[in-house]
Design a protein around this motif. Structure first.
Motif, PDB file in Angstrom:
ATOM      1  N   ILE A 192       0.830  -1.204   0.000  1.00 15.21           N
ATOM      2  CA  ILE A 192       0.000   0.000   0.000  1.00 15.21           C
ATOM      3  C   ILE A 192       0.864   1.254   0.000  1.00 15.21           C
ATOM      4  N   GLU A 193       1.950   1.218   0.768  1.00  6.08           N
ATOM      5  CA  GLU A 193       2.862   2.362   0.788  1.00  6.08           C
ATOM      6  C   GLU A 193       3.515   2.574  -0.572  1.00  6.08           C
ATOM      7  N   ALA A 194       3.912   1.475  -1.225  1.00  8.25           N
ATOM      8  CA  ALA A 194       4.565   1.603  -2.524  1.00  8.25           C
ATOM      9  C   ALA A 194       3.586   1.989  -3.629  1.00  8.25           C
ATOM     10  N   GLY A 195       2.362   1.465  -3.581  1.00 10.69           N
ATOM     11  CA  GLY A 195       1.406   1.710  -4.652  1.00 10.69           C
ATOM     12  C   GLY A 195       0.666   3.024  -4.530  1.00 10.69           C
ATOM     13  N   LEU A 196       0.193   3.348  -3.333  1.00 12.51           N
ATOM     14  CA  LEU A 196      -0.599   4.560  -3.122  1.00 12.51           C
ATOM     15  C   LEU A 196       0.184   5.698  -2.483  1.00 12.51           C
ATOM     16  N   GLY A 197       1.353   5.376  -1.952  1.00  6.42           N
ATOM     17  CA  GLY A 197       2.116   6.413  -1.269  1.00  6.42           C
ATOM     18  C   GLY A 197       1.514   6.794   0.069  1.00  6.42           C
ATOM     19  N   LEU A 198       0.754   5.885   0.685  1.00  3.29           N
ATOM     20  CA  LEU A 198       0.076   6.162   1.951  1.00  3.29           C
ATOM     21  C   LEU A 198       0.712   5.357   3.071  1.00  3.29           C
ATOM     22  N   LYS A 199       0.926   6.035   4.186  1.00  5.30           N
ATOM     23  CA  LYS A 199       1.410   5.366   5.384  1.00  5.30           C
ATOM     24  C   LYS A 199       0.314   5.395   6.454  1.00  5.30           C
ATOM     25  N   ARG A 200       0.658   4.934   7.635  1.00  5.25           N
ATOM     26  CA  ARG A 200      -0.354   4.739   8.673  1.00  5.25           C
ATOM     27  C   ARG A 200      -1.081   6.039   9.003  1.00  5.25           C
ATOM     28  N   ASN A 201      -0.364   7.140   9.190  1.00  9.58           N
ATOM     29  CA  ASN A 201      -1.012   8.418   9.527  1.00  9.58           C
ATOM     30  C   ASN A 201      -1.881   8.924   8.384  1.00  9.58           C
ATOM     31  N   HIS A 202      -1.479   8.636   7.137  1.00 16.14           N
ATOM     32  CA  HIS A 202      -2.321   9.011   6.003  1.00 16.14           C
ATOM     33  C   HIS A 202      -3.657   8.266   6.056  1.00 16.14           C
ATOM     34  N   LEU A 203      -3.605   6.987   6.389  1.00 13.13           N
ATOM     35  CA  LEU A 203      -4.830   6.199   6.460  1.00 13.13           C
ATOM     36  C   LEU A 203      -5.732   6.684   7.588  1.00 13.13           C
ATOM     37  N   ILE A 204      -5.123   7.069   8.710  1.00 15.82           N
ATOM     38  CA  ILE A 204      -5.922   7.617   9.807  1.00 15.82           C
ATOM     39  C   ILE A 204      -6.596   8.913   9.373  1.00 15.82           C
ATOM     40  N   ALA A 205      -5.867   9.744   8.633  1.00 17.08           N
ATOM     41  CA  ALA A 205      -6.445  11.001   8.147  1.00 17.08           C
ATOM     42  C   ALA A 205      -7.609  10.740   7.202  1.00 17.08           C
ATOM     43  N   ILE A 206      -7.471   9.762   6.321  1.00 17.79           N
ATOM     44  CA  ILE A 206      -8.569   9.411   5.412  1.00 17.79           C
ATOM     45  C   ILE A 206      -9.781   8.932   6.201  1.00 17.79           C
ATOM     46  N   ALA A 207      -9.544   8.115   7.229  1.00 16.73           N
ATOM     47  CA  ALA A 207     -10.652   7.625   8.052  1.00 16.73           C
ATOM     48  C   ALA A 207     -11.368   8.772   8.764  1.00 16.73           C
ATOM     49  N   LEU A 208     -10.630   9.772   9.201  1.00 13.81           N
ATOM     50  CA  LEU A 208     -11.257  10.921   9.849  1.00 13.81           C
ATOM     51  C   LEU A 208     -12.115  11.712   8.868  1.00 13.81           C
ATOM     52  N   LEU A 209     -11.701  11.762   7.609  1.00 13.81           N
ATOM     53  CA  LEU A 209     -12.421  12.555   6.612  1.00 13.81           C
ATOM     54  C   LEU A 209     -13.659  11.849   6.069  1.00 13.81           C
ATOM     55  N   VAL A 210     -13.569  10.524   5.850  1.00 14.77           N
ATOM     56  CA  VAL A 210     -14.681   9.810   5.201  1.00 14.77           C
ATOM     57  C   VAL A 210     -15.540   9.031   6.184  1.00 14.77           C
ATOM     58  N   ALA A 227     -10.509  12.708  -0.337  1.00  8.39           N
ATOM     59  CA  ALA A 227      -9.670  12.535   0.850  1.00  8.39           C
ATOM     60  C   ALA A 227      -8.304  11.968   0.482  1.00  8.39           C
ATOM     61  N   LEU A 228      -8.273  11.021  -0.456  1.00  5.37           N
ATOM     62  CA  LEU A 228      -7.011  10.425  -0.876  1.00  5.37           C
ATOM     63  C   LEU A 228      -6.091  11.478  -1.491  1.00  5.37           C
ATOM     64  N   THR A 229      -6.619  12.276  -2.410  1.00  4.16           N
ATOM     65  CA  THR A 229      -5.806  13.307  -3.057  1.00  4.16           C
ATOM     66  C   THR A 229      -5.347  14.361  -2.056  1.00  4.16           C
ATOM     67  N   PHE A 230      -6.209  14.692  -1.116  1.00  7.08           N
ATOM     68  CA  PHE A 230      -5.879  15.749  -0.163  1.00  7.08           C
ATOM     69  C   PHE A 230      -4.766  15.316   0.789  1.00  7.08           C
ATOM     70  N   VAL A 231      -4.866  14.128   1.371  1.00  4.06           N
ATOM     71  CA  VAL A 231      -3.877  13.716   2.377  1.00  4.06           C
ATOM     72  C   VAL A 231      -2.524  13.415   1.740  1.00  4.06           C
ATOM     73  N   LYS A 232      -2.503  13.058   0.454  1.00  2.00           N
ATOM     74  CA  LYS A 232      -1.236  12.777  -0.212  1.00  2.00           C
ATOM     75  C   LYS A 232      -0.401  14.038  -0.428  1.00  2.00           C
ATOM     76  N   SER A 233      -1.018  15.203  -0.275  1.00  6.74           N
ATOM     77  CA  SER A 233      -0.268  16.452  -0.438  1.00  6.74           C
ATOM     78  C   SER A 233       0.539  16.796   0.805  1.00  6.74           C
ATOM     79  N   PHE A 234       0.433  15.974   1.853  1.00  2.65           N
ATOM     80  CA  PHE A 234       1.177  16.222   3.100  1.00  2.65           C
ATOM     81  C   PHE A 234       2.046  15.006   3.416  1.00  2.65           C
ATOM     82  N   ASP A 235       3.117  15.252   4.155  1.00  6.17           N
ATOM     83  CA  ASP A 235       3.966  14.175   4.630  1.00  6.17           C
ATOM     84  C   ASP A 235       3.273  13.446   5.783  1.00  6.17           C
ATOM     85  N   GLU A 236       3.752  12.238   6.056  1.00  5.11           N
ATOM     86  CA  GLU A 236       3.125  11.444   7.112  1.00  5.11           C
ATOM     87  C   GLU A 236       3.234  12.126   8.474  1.00  5.11           C
ATOM     88  N   ASP A 237       4.358  12.772   8.735  1.00  8.57           N
ATOM     89  CA  ASP A 237       4.569  13.371  10.050  1.00  8.57           C
ATOM     90  C   ASP A 237       3.712  14.614  10.282  1.00  8.57           C
TER      91      ASP A 237
END
Length: 584
Positions: A192-210, A227-237
């Motif tokens: 998932i990290e390699a394909g979507l560029g999402l890490k654990r904090n990104h997934l938490i952010a998506i869950a909060l949004l949707v 939500a996917l496009t929006f959270v990818k514009s930020f780093d995990e930290d």
């Protein structure tokens, strides 16, 4: 359950299908509630206590067929947030007015209904008789499964709750298809990290949004793609901190004045290249291919200039469009009341989902209490003891072989059966097993194993299309032959337990094959027609079956030819008539 907005569909392109031995000799955490709920609706009208039936057969298949070491996890006390979300889900499914929802006070807890809790308790009792480790989570079972996987206590989790990734899981098995060469549908966090560029904090952010299990609504007007496009514009930290800032009303997007001051260079309206039309009227520009006397060419329909000025202008427009889109999303987030809920964030980031007294969970597999297990199933499912022993045998034989490989004293069904021999190799769904024969020992008590299933077990044919084949009673593959039991066993496990018997079996197999080849060569030498050279020529079918009709036709043709020849030689006919009779 888990993250809303068809979250699994987003992860589907990055799923793996693992092979038959993926879980062999590995530990796997199982969300017990997921097993109980998954197929209860499909078969509850066809069998008694389906939760016990499913747990019984699934445990045997996972332990003996796939060689895994299951660790079962039960739900604990739900949090007030989960209780409020459960009430809201009930209101939505019942069509009740959400305005009548009780106001959450942050302390009220709504547990599952007593019927479901009874099912869980009965399954726990059954698993403890199996000798399986059962852990109780402080809250959600998938949270503890993810923690065990994250800390390396287990190699994978079996659950359908997608928020297990938010709790820190590394590998989730969502679906099992046992009767296939690749039975496990797995999702790895690394993929998932390699394909979507999402890490654990990104997934938490998506869950909060949707939306998620603790907040079904999320942010109004924001779907999964946004939500996917929006959270990818930020780093995990920084992504969770940015959401907190937006929730506090601080906008992140500031328009840059530098892009506004830049102006696009003038372009010729005739050819579309940089420069004015007046300067290009007499002499063609460098980009036009015409001669200098003819001037510039008329630009084609749909022409777009690719000069640096136009490219810069295009980038600025794209940037402004992206900033406007971000501003729109930020506005929606800022107007959402009580967003984000820090309690939900801390719940996902918390790594204490159990009440372990020590530093690590105590996980061990004990010897099954066979007789009490048989009595328990006979009482709860109304099965015959002999039928239970038959279905339980592969589980016991796997334990027996593992103990023999470790040089531990052990017996099989209280010494009733012992290892006899390896009958043959068997290929099942592309995987090779040894068909092992177990014979009755001399000290056999009066606990026979029969092949007649109980009335309850015979219902398998009635709902075979409703449940997964992972739950079938006959998947265990136990056969009875002259008092001996036949089971399919893993080749490596049999080799580790009885290396001499395996060597003897392989030698006998090689001897039989050599003898068969020698016999085939001798037969070829005695019968030349069966030699490879003669067999390589395919004869015509008339050479095997001589048709009497064909022979009669040949005879008639010969007779007619001889008659015609005789008549052709008759001097009574003219020369032309004799020629026609002869050639006719």
């Amino acid at each position: 359950m888990g993250v809303g907005g068809n979250f699994w569909d987003m992860l589907k392109p990055y799923a793996r299908t693992e092979g038959f031995d993926f879980l062999r000799n590995k530990r796997v955490a199982i969300d017990l509630s997921y097993w109980i709920v998954q197929h209860e609706t499909a078969i509850k009208l066809h069998t008694r206590n389906p939760h016990l039936r499913l747990t019984f057969f699934r445990t045997i298949n996972l332990f003996s067929k796939f060689g895994a070491f299951p660790v079962f996890v039960a739900d604990g006390t739900p949090s007030p947030l989960k209780s409020q979300a459960r009430i809201m889900r009930f209101f939505q499914s019942s069509g009740l007015d959400l305005a009548s929802l009780p106001v959450p006070d942050g302390t009220s807890v709504v547990d599952r209904n007593n019927k479901f809790l009874k099912c869980v308790q009965e399954c726990v009792e059954l698993l403890e008789l199996f000798g399986m480790p059962v852990l109780k989570a402080s809250g959600e079972a998938e949270g503890l499964c993810a923690q065990l996987n994250k800390e390396g206590h287990v190699d994978a989790c079996i659950t359908s709750d997608s928020d297990a990734f938010l709790f820190g899981a590394k590998c989730i098995i969502k679906r099992l298809k046992p009767n296939s060469q690749e039975p496990f549908e797995c999702y790895h966090m690394s993929d998932i990290e390699a394909g979507l560029g999402l890490k654990r904090n990104h997934l938490i952010a998506i869950a909060l949004l949707v939306g998620n299990d603790y907040d079904l609504k999320g942010v109004q007007g924001i779907g999964l793609e946004t939500a996917l496009t929006f959270v990818k514009s930020f780093d995990e930290d920084e992504v969770l901190d940015r959401l907190c800032e937006l929730g506090g009303g601080n906008m992140l997007i500031n328009n840059s004045d530098e892009s506004i001051l830049k102006t696009r260079l003038p372009h010729c309206s005739l050819c579309g290249h940089p420069g004015s039309k007046r300067s290009h009227f007499k002499d063609s520009c460098e980009r036009c291919s015409s001669t200098k006397q003819e001037g510039c060419l008329q630009k084609p329909i749909g022409f777009k200039c690719d000069c640096s000025s136009c490219e810069q202008d295009k980038k600025e427009k794209e940037q402004k469009k992206n900033e406007a889109w971000k501003m729109k999303v930020c506005t929606k987030i800022a107007t959402e009341p009580n967003f984000p809920n820090n309690e939900i964030i801390q719940m996902y980031l918390n790594n204490q989902h159990t009440n372990f007294t020590g530093a690590e969970p105590f996980i061990s597999w004990k010897t099954p209490n066979t007789e009490m297990l048989i009595d328990y199933l006979a009482f709860k499912l109304n099965w015959e003891p002999s039928f239970i022993r038959q279905k339980l045998f592969p589980f016991l034989s796997t334990i027996f072989l593992r103990n023999i490989a470790k040089n531990q004293d052990t017996d099989l069904l209280y010494g009733q059966y012992e290892f006899d021999c390896i009958q043959r190799t068997k290929i099942r769904v592309g995987h090779t097993f040894y068909l092992v024969s177990w014979k009755k020992s001399t000290q056999t008590v009066n606990n026979n194993i029969c092949t007649t299933p109980s009335k309850e077990a015979g219902l398998q044919e009635d709902y075979d299309e409703l449940v997964d084949t992972f739950d079938e009673a006959d998947v265990t593959n136990v056969r009875v032959d002259d008092g001996c039991l036949m089971t399919d066993e893993n080749m490596d496990l049999v080799m580790a337990a009885y290396p001499e018997r395996v060597d003897q079996f392989l030698q006998q197999k090689e001897f039989k094959e050599a003898k068969s080849r020698k016999k085939g060569k001798a037969k070829s030498a005695e019968d030349p027609s069966s030699s490879p050279s003669s067999r390589g020529v395919q004869l015509n079918i008339t050479q095997f079956y001589r048709s009497s009709k064909g022979e009669a036709a040949e005879k008639i043709k010969d007779d007619s030819f001889s008659v015609g020849k005789r008549d052709a030689g008759n001097k009574r006919f003219s020369k032309s008539a004799r020629r026609r009779l002869l050639l006719g």
